[in-house]
Write a protein that holds these residues in place. Structure first.
Motif, mmCIF file in Angstrom:
data_model
loop_
_atom_site.group_PDB
_atom_site.id
_atom_site.type_symbol
_atom_site.label_atom_id
_atom_site.label_comp_id
_atom_site.label_asym_id
_atom_site.label_seq_id
_atom_site.Cartn_x
_atom_site.Cartn_y
_atom_site.Cartn_z
ATOM 1 N N ASP A 83 6.062 14.301 -0.755
ATOM 2 C CA ASP A 83 4.375 14.045 -0.373
ATOM 3 C C ASP A 83 4.238 12.694 -0.091
ATOM 4 O O ASP A 83 3.818 12.319 0.227
ATOM 5 N N ALA A 84 5.774 11.701 -1.381
ATOM 6 C CA ALA A 84 5.267 9.903 -0.154
ATOM 7 C C ALA A 84 5.074 9.232 0.614
ATOM 8 O O ALA A 84 4.923 9.454 1.013
ATOM 9 N N LEU A 85 6.496 10.498 0.940
ATOM 10 C CA LEU A 85 7.014 9.979 2.835
ATOM 11 C C LEU A 85 6.551 10.167 3.770
ATOM 12 O O LEU A 85 5.644 9.995 4.673
ATOM 13 N N VAL A 97 4.879 1.073 0.306
ATOM 14 C CA VAL A 97 5.344 1.265 -0.626
ATOM 15 C C VAL A 97 5.290 3.114 -0.921
ATOM 16 O O VAL A 97 4.885 3.653 -0.990
ATOM 17 N N ALA A 98 6.906 3.556 -0.541
ATOM 18 C CA ALA A 98 7.031 5.127 -0.757
ATOM 19 C C ALA A 98 8.315 4.677 -1.548
ATOM 20 O O ALA A 98 8.819 3.808 -2.536
ATOM 21 N N ALA A 99 8.454 6.290 -2.170
ATOM 22 C CA ALA A 99 9.922 6.564 -2.914
ATOM 23 C C ALA A 99 10.390 7.815 -1.845
ATOM 24 O O ALA A 99 9.691 8.183 -1.189
ATOM 25 N N PRO A 100 11.513 8.104 -1.981
ATOM 26 C CA PRO A 100 12.214 8.937 -1.072
ATOM 27 C C PRO A 100 11.352 10.044 -1.639
ATOM 28 O O PRO A 100 12.473 11.439 -2.039
ATOM 29 N N CYS A 103 0.782 -0.787 -0.238
ATOM 30 C CA CYS A 103 -0.041 0.347 0.160
ATOM 31 C C CYS A 103 1.233 1.367 0.164
ATOM 32 O O CYS A 103 1.680 1.037 0.139
ATOM 33 N N GLY A 104 0.246 2.085 -0.526
ATOM 34 C CA GLY A 104 1.195 3.322 -0.557
ATOM 35 C C GLY A 104 0.853 4.654 -1.472
ATOM 36 O O GLY A 104 -0.122 3.897 -1.978
ATOM 37 N N ALA A 131 4.364 -4.845 8.334
ATOM 38 C CA ALA A 131 6.028 -5.693 8.355
ATOM 39 C C ALA A 131 7.075 -4.538 7.892
ATOM 40 O O ALA A 131 8.035 -4.371 8.298
ATOM 41 N N GLY A 132 6.632 -3.308 7.253
ATOM 42 C CA GLY A 132 7.488 -2.423 7.055
ATOM 43 C C GLY A 132 8.100 -1.143 5.849
ATOM 44 O O GLY A 132 6.630 -1.658 5.325
ATOM 45 N N LEU A 133 8.272 -0.539 5.251
ATOM 46 C CA LEU A 133 8.405 0.233 4.712
ATOM 47 C C LEU A 133 9.366 0.116 3.554
ATOM 48 O O LEU A 133 10.778 -0.666 3.629
ATOM 49 N N VAL A 134 8.879 0.174 2.238
ATOM 50 C CA VAL A 134 9.904 0.057 1.240
ATOM 51 C C VAL A 134 9.721 1.370 -0.041
ATOM 52 O O VAL A 134 8.962 1.809 -0.332
#
Length: 447
Positions: free
Chosen positions: A281-283, A275-278, A34-35, A301-304
């Protein structure tokens, strides 16, 4: 299980997400990616599916990807509402590295929102009533584009796949939406609407038996339907009432199934990957989602973190690269052998990252043998350009690091896997395997 040792000694270094450990754990039955939109959720879900299958899991990927790109990358002509086996994936396929277990295979499907709604209708009513519902204009609008329908149907399909028990791992690519929170909120909203007061009012005449009951409601219903006719139009109101009458026996099940799936998402066998990008806005969206998952007691579980940039020449800072480029462009190189040697070594490593030189020694000999030729000037110009390119890359890396550190400072407990950016789009299984290897590594190249 999912968070490994801290991958470094810095205060801002988060625990590392152990992707292979997550995929290999037989207790993990559902992974939800998700993200925000446009951060690589679909590619991440597909890469996880490929890696899981080649490590021995029987996996199915449920995607909501309107493009044909994912189907093509899996070697399938098209994806539809039925799981299709992906050939060339499983134990013994691929490069044979890191495989565990036996009997792995991968299926993939793309959610067909309307078809899933049709299946619910067909599965919970008799044939005659189902035909009436499917032909109803209001139902056709509702099933094709009503707000929240896609998210609700994604949860319905997840419940159906889990009930079949044909796969030991289901990977869900959540629907693209304006807000990642729609994935959790929309099914409840649609379920509340279908089981809500408005629907119950429209159902009232059918539930009250006999002439006496109809006379009792006649005045009030006439007033209400007269008002609704003005607001909605007489034709639409008639379609809604016909739809409601036909769906009478089904309405109570929508919220029940939504609640059941919600509880499934909270179960220990489910793992959420944000799921995000660096990018800010995404983070920011990822941080909000992490907090919401915690509030809903859903297992994170964590961040991708996708599309992270790195450099094998990170010892050469942006400032030094720019200074070297300016010296070359102005031909004002300081005549100090030790300084020149150190600068040349760093510059050579930086330029090697952006170019492929078949015979470096021969080229160097040519430059050293006659530094006043046009070739020497051309080499200086190219080298200066590459140094500036390296400086831009290092500035991007620093900006991404600052953005990630802000997230980590808010959520230091969240395990992170950083996926190095690829030079191009993923268009085949080899590309998905490459993403899977980067996910398992958890750190970008050169970091």
């Amino acid at each position: 299980m999912t968070a490994g040792d801290t991958a470094g000694g810095g205060l801002d270094t988060p625990p590392r997400l152990e992707v292979d450990g997550l995929l290999d754990d037989p207790e993990t039955r559902i992974i939800v990616c998700c993200g925000a939109g446009g951060v690589g959720k679909t590619t991440t879900a597909a890469a996880l599916g490929v890696r899981a299958a080649e490590r021995g899991r029987k996996a199915v990927v449920l995607t909501i990807d309107p493009a044909r790109r994912l189907a093509q990358s899996m070697g399938i002509d098209s994806l539809d509402n039925t799981p299709r086996k992906v050939t060339g994936v499983g134990v013994g396929e691929g490069d044979g590295v890191g495989r565990v277990g036996e009997g792995g295979e991968l299926h993939a499907m793309m959610l067909d929102m309307k078809r899933t709604f049709d299946e619910i209708v067909e599965g919970h009513t008799d044939g005659e009533r189902a035909a009436a519902i499917l032909a109803n204009p209001f139902y056709q609008s509702l099933s094709a584009g009503f707000a929240g329908t896609q998210e609700y149907m994604a949860m319905e399909k997840l419940g159906q796949l889990r009930a079949r028990d044909d796969w030991d791992l289901i990977i869900v690519d959540t629907p693209p939406s304006r807000s990642a929170l729609d994935f959790l909120d929309a099914p409840k909203r649609l379920g509340s609407f279908l089981d809500g007061k408005f629907i119950r009012v429209l159902m009232a005449p059918a539930k009250v038996g006999g002439r006496a009951g109809m006379k009792f409601l006649n005045v009030g219903m006439s007033l209400m339907t007269g008002t609704l006719s003005k607001l909605m139009g007489a034709s639409l109101l008639k379609d809604v009432q016909t739809f409601v009458a036909a769906m009478d026996t089904m309405f109570g099940g929508f919220r029940t199934r939504a609640d059941a799936t919600f509880r499934l998402l909270q179960a220990p066998g489910t793992a959420f990957l944000v799921v995000a990008a660096p990018e800010p806005d995404a983070l920011r969206e990822a941080a909000y989602f992490v907090e919401r998952l915690a509030a809903e007691r859903m297992p994170l579980a964590g961040l991708v973190l996708n599309r992270v940039h790195g450099s094998d020449a990170h010892q050469l800072s942006a400032e030094r690269a720019l200074a070297a480029a300016e010296n070359l462009e102005e031909r004002g190189i300081v005549d100090q052998e030790s300084g020149k040697a150190g600068l040349r070594d760093s510059a050579a490593k930086a330029t090697h990252e952006y170019t492929e030189t078949p015979d470096t020694d021969a080229e160097t000999d040519t430059v050293d043998s006659d530094p006043d030729t046009d070739t020497d000037a051309d080499v200086d110009e190219i080298t200066a350009g590459l140094l500036r390119l390296h400086a831009e890359r290092m500035q991007v890396i620093a900006r991404e690091q600052r953005t990630r550190d802000r997230f980590t400072s808010l959520h230091p407990e969240v395990a992170v896997a950083e996926v190095a950016a690829l030079p191009g789009d993923v268009h085949d299984l080899a590309g998905l395997r490459a993403i899977g290897e980067r996910l398992a590594a958890g750190v970008p190249a050169g970091a």
